[in-house]
Design a protein around this motif. Structure first.
Motif, PDB file in Angstrom:
ATOM      1  N   ASP A   1      12.065  14.430  14.260  1.00  0.00           N
ATOM      2  CA  ASP A   1      10.932  14.792  15.624  1.00  0.00           C
ATOM      3  C   ASP A   1      11.291  16.218  16.406  1.00  0.00           C
ATOM      4  OD1 ASP A   1       8.975  13.423  13.677  1.00  0.00           O
ATOM      5  OD2 ASP A   1       8.771  11.249  14.928  1.00  0.00           O
ATOM      6  N   PHE A   2      12.359  15.220  17.139  1.00  0.00           N
ATOM      7  CA  PHE A   2      12.821  15.775  18.364  1.00  0.00           C
ATOM      8  C   PHE A   2      13.103  17.067  17.996  1.00  0.00           C
ATOM      9  CE2 PHE A   2      16.684  18.438  20.218  1.00  0.00           C
ATOM     10  CZ  PHE A   2      16.383  17.999  21.482  1.00  0.00           C
ATOM     11  N   GLU A   3      13.541  17.925  16.297  1.00  0.00           N
ATOM     12  CA  GLU A   3      13.639  19.310  16.252  1.00  0.00           C
ATOM     13  C   GLU A   3      12.601  20.011  16.862  1.00  0.00           C
ATOM     14  OE1 GLU A   3      15.831  21.325  16.788  1.00  0.00           O
ATOM     15  OE2 GLU A   3      17.848  19.937  16.535  1.00  0.00           O
ATOM     16  N   ILE A   4      11.201  19.187  16.100  1.00  0.00           N
ATOM     17  CA  ILE A   4      10.126  19.955  15.367  1.00  0.00           C
ATOM     18  C   ILE A   4       9.290  20.417  16.495  1.00  0.00           C
ATOM     19  CG2 ILE A   4       7.532  19.465  15.187  1.00  0.00           C
ATOM     20  CD1 ILE A   4       9.548  17.766  12.217  1.00  0.00           C
ATOM     21  N   SER A   5       9.798  19.358  17.381  1.00  0.00           N
ATOM     22  CA  SER A   5       9.138  19.307  18.997  1.00  0.00           C
ATOM     23  C   SER A   5       9.735  20.185  19.394  1.00  0.00           C
ATOM     24  CB  SER A   5       9.550  17.760  19.768  1.00  0.00           C
ATOM     25  OG  SER A   5      10.902  18.008  19.864  1.00  0.00           O
ATOM     26  N   GLU A   6      11.107  20.738  19.249  1.00  0.00           N
ATOM     27  CA  GLU A   6      11.525  22.529  20.187  1.00  0.00           C
ATOM     28  C   GLU A   6      11.515  23.440  19.636  1.00  0.00           C
ATOM     29  OE1 GLU A   6      13.130  22.090  23.018  1.00  0.00           O
ATOM     30  OE2 GLU A   6      12.515  19.830  23.612  1.00  0.00           O
ATOM     31  N   GLY A   7      10.117  23.277  18.457  1.00  0.00           N
ATOM     32  CA  GLY A   7       9.882  24.187  17.642  1.00  0.00           C
ATOM     33  C   GLY A   7      11.094  25.032  16.810  1.00  0.00           C
ATOM     34  N   GLU A   8      12.291  24.740  16.381  1.00  0.00           N
ATOM     35  CA  GLU A   8      13.296  24.723  15.732  1.00  0.00           C
ATOM     36  C   GLU A   8      12.907  24.522  14.489  1.00  0.00           C
ATOM     37  OE1 GLU A   8      15.935  26.397  16.690  1.00  0.00           O
ATOM     38  OE2 GLU A   8      15.877  26.504  19.026  1.00  0.00           O
ATOM     39  N   PHE A   9      12.291  24.801  13.696  1.00  0.00           N
ATOM     40  CA  PHE A   9      11.938  24.570  11.920  1.00  0.00           C
ATOM     41  C   PHE A   9      13.686  24.968  11.359  1.00  0.00           C
ATOM     42  CE2 PHE A   9       7.412  26.230  13.841  1.00  0.00           C
ATOM     43  CZ  PHE A   9       7.251  24.897  13.476  1.00  0.00           C
ATOM     44  N   GLU A  10      13.610  25.394  11.682  1.00  0.00           N
ATOM     45  CA  GLU A  10      15.430  26.204  10.423  1.00  0.00           C
ATOM     46  C   GLU A  10      15.897  24.873  10.717  1.00  0.00           C
ATOM     47  OE1 GLU A  10      15.832  28.435   8.339  1.00  0.00           O
ATOM     48  OE2 GLU A  10      14.170  28.938   8.388  1.00  0.00           O
TER      49      GLU A  10
END
Length: 703
Positions: free
Chosen positions: A532-541
């Motif tokens: 969820d943290f990475e998704i919220s940061e927009g880091e899809f890769e």
């Protein structure tokens, strides 16, 4: 041979000859009831009727003095022979003496009595019978002589004194009776003896003499009953002041006596009768303060009744509180470790509002420390300390005493075996309310050092975060994770803190450290938080990479579904280029949406492939995955292709299987099974092969 077997003790008979041969019991053949029934009552009545008359010696008539002399000689000889045989038997002597009395030979009778007394002078029955004979025949001086000798030899036998006095009184010799009483009183008899003397004087209206005897009585028997009797005597004679004086003297001497309760009740009732309710109230209160609670049950009951009759509202309430206090005292005396009784007792004292008494009960309660150092025994006890501290802070408003209570409580708990986070936190919150931040930090620091607990870390971090001390929060999280590295909650909260401070790299590093731990209590929550943290940061890769790493660790159904859903929705969070025309933007969005769908399908296909090859037994999970894929294709609208999934859906089959337990077969149960398309094709192929083999075999047989 017979001579050898014969026994002289059996009259030279053999043992066989002396054996009693009983008739053999006849066997009852006919057990039907007899036509004539006989009751036990009839049998007894017949036996009595058939009984022969008792043989009695004939009555002898004496006609002259010679026969009389012969009769007397014969009887005396019989008695003397009997005495020689059973000298110690008192009844023989008495019969002998009474027979001599019946012959009117009083000198001989006295001689027999005296001989009997020589044998056993301690037997008071002899003295009584002897004196009664003298009195019956009106030999008063002889009787006096006997009584005098009797009371001299046996002064502790009260019956002798009573009989002697009664004789003198019947003769009207009051002075003589008084003299005998005085002789008796020198031996300090029991209370009944004194009471008899007093009643004797009162029968002749000698009140002053009776008062003097009462004075000697209470000196000889300083008991509660004696003093109460004395006071009632004075009251009966109308001497109120003297009666009050009696009670006061009795209380001075017997205030600590076991029967003091009766004395106080009698004194209070005396004052009530004298129309002195205030005096009675003072006596009751004095008694309740001095008599132990275990011996004051009747006193409390009388006091409550008194207050209901004479007291106002406050007095009645005090009496009722006193009664309930007595009940609680009795309960805690029987079982000091019954903390529920202590709570009830404390609540009672708190409601009365007496701070000193409330503190005293609290101190007595907390002194009953549980005998074993096990937490289950302390869980109820610790609330005594909590209530004590809250009482001192909120009701008594004594800050220093509150601080002392918390300090003593924390000192008492064996922290190396167990601890109570509630106490540490309450002590720290108390210091914060007093604006003593340093003291609160010191308490929480000690708590972490001595008995670290999740609650303590959470509260300490919350306090520091409210104060804005980020560095302290970081140090606390480090301590927390050092103490409990498997705690996923702590890792995620630490990362959340860094994220809230826009420290993305620090947050990512914390998550990486967390998932690298060898043991975690709830790893699924941690991975979800990281994703969820990475998704919220927009880091899809990075998110895809995380999903792949997670799938290396676990191939759980929820992970596959979550991964697919992420791929399907990854486009929505992606930023679009707003500089392009609207048509181009729509085309771009459409293309990206198709890409997302392709990625999601790839994930689903990969998942289905895994369940088909690596875990074929997980048919239900595979079915759920296909249903989820079907729902997703339906949600895509025009871009979705439902036929892709429908061709892969299994058939539902209802089957039965046997239930086997430790005892063996129990029965059968129904269950749902799933048959996938590839399994049905394999089944069809097997049938075709079997048919082909059968045909080939048949052809060869025909040839």
């Amino acid at each position: 041979m017979a001579a050898k077997d014969s026994d002289p003790s059996l009259g030279f008979l053999t043992k066989k000859e002396t054996e009693v041969k009983l008739p053999r019991p006849t066997r009852v053949k006919n057990k039907t009831p007899a036509p004539i029934q006989i009751t036990a009552e009839q049998i007894l009545r017949e036996a009595r009727e058939r009984q022969e008359a008792e043989i009695r010696p004939p009555k002898q008539k004496i006609t002259d003095s010679t026969e009389l002399a012969d009769y007397r000689l014969r009887k005396r000889k019989e008695f003397e022979d009997l005495i020689r045989r059973v000298r110690w038997n008192v009844s023989v002597w008495i019969k002998y003496a009474q027979w001599e009395e019946s012959q009117k030979d009083f000198n001989r009778a006295r001689s027999v009595w005296e001989r009997a007394l020589e044998v056993d002078y301690r037997n008071h029955t002899l003295w009584l019978k002897y004196a009664e004979v003298e009195m019956k025949n009106k030999f008063i001086n002889h009787a006096r002589n006997v009584w005098d000798r009797a009371v001299t030899l046996l002064p502790r036998v009260d019956q002798l004194w009573y009989k002697y006095i009664h004789m003198e009184e019947m003769l009207g010799n009051v002075a003589g009776a008084r003299q005998i009483f005085e002789r008796w009183m020198t031996w300090m008899p029991d209370q009944q003896g004194w009471n008899s003397y007093i009643k004797f004087e009162l029968r002749y209206n000698e009140v002053e003499r009776a008062r003097g005897i009462f004075e000697r009585f209470v000196q000889c028997h300083p008991k509660v009953g004696a003093w109460i009797r004395y006071a009632k005597f004075e009251m009966k004679n109308g001497e109120v002041a003297r009666a009050r004086n009696c009670y006061e003297r009795a209380i001075e001497k017997l205030a600590d006596d076991e029967e003091a309760e009766q004395l106080f009740v009698a004194f209070a009732e005396f004052e009530e009768r004298c129309k002195e309710p205030e005096r009675a109230r003072c006596i009751y209160k004095f008694a309740l303060d001095h008599i132990p609670k275990g011996r004051a049950e009747d006193l409390y009951r009388k006091y409550v009744a008194f207050e209901k009759q004479y007291g106002d509202k406050e007095g009645i309430e005090d009496a009722i509180v006193g009664k309930r206090r007595f009940q609680y005292e009795e309960e805690v005396r029987k079982n000091p470790l019954n903390y529920d009784s202590w709570f009830d007792y404390i609540r009672l004292e708190e409601n009365t509002g007496n701070k000193a008494r409330t503190r005293e009960v609290y101190e007595r309660a907390i002194a009953n420390v549980p005998p074993a150092e096990e937490k289950r025994y302390w869980q109820r006890y610790i609330y005594l300390w909590i209530n004590y501290a809250l009482y001192e802070e909120l009701e008594a408003e004594d800050i220093e005493r509150t601080r002392d209570v918390y300090r003593e409580c924390l000192k008492l708990i064996p922290h190396e075996k167990f601890s109570f986070a509630k106490i540490w936190l309450m002590a720290a919150q108390f210091e914060i309310r007093q604006l003593n931040l340093k003291g609160a930090r010191l308490i929480l620091g000690n708590a972490i050092g001595k008995a670290p607990k999740d609650k303590i870390f959470k509260k300490y971090i919350e306090i520091e975060l409210q104060l804005g001390n980020i560095d302290r929060c970081r140090k606390l999280y480090e301590k927390y994770l050092e103490w409990s590295p498997e705690n996923c909650y702590a890792w995620s909260k630490y990362a959340e803190l860094e994220k809230s401070l826009s420290e993305t790299e620090r947050a990512r590093a914390i998550f990486e450290l967390a998932i690298a731990q060898p043991a975690l209590d709830m790893p699924e929550l941690l991975w979800k938080a990281y994703i969820d943290f990475e998704i919220s940061e927009g880091e899809f890769e990075r998110t895809r990479e995380l999903y792949e790493r997670l799938l290396d660790r676990t191939k759980h159904l929820k992970v596959w579904i979550s991964y697919a859903k992420f791929e399907a929705s990854a486009m929505l969070e992606d930023e679009t280029d707003s500089d392009l025309p609207e048509d181009d933007v729509q085309e771009s969005l459409q293309e990206k949406k198709k890409q997302c769908i392709q990625h999601a399908r790839r994930v689903f296909e990969k998942a289905i492939n895994y369940f088909r090859t690596a875990a074929p037994e997980l048919k239900e999970e595979r079915t759920m995955l296909l249903e989820e894929w079907l729902n997703m294709e339906s949600s895509f609208g025009e871009l979705g292709d439902v036929s892709l999934v429908q061709s892969k859906l299994p058939k539902k089959l209802k089957k039965r299987r046997q239930i086997v337990t430790e005892d063996g077969l129990v029965g059968q149960e129904e269950y749902m099974d799933y048959m996938f398309p590839e399994e049905s094709q394999t089944t069809n192929l097997k049938i075709l092969q079997a048919a082909y083999r059968w045909k080939k075999q048949k052809t060869s047989d025909d040839e």
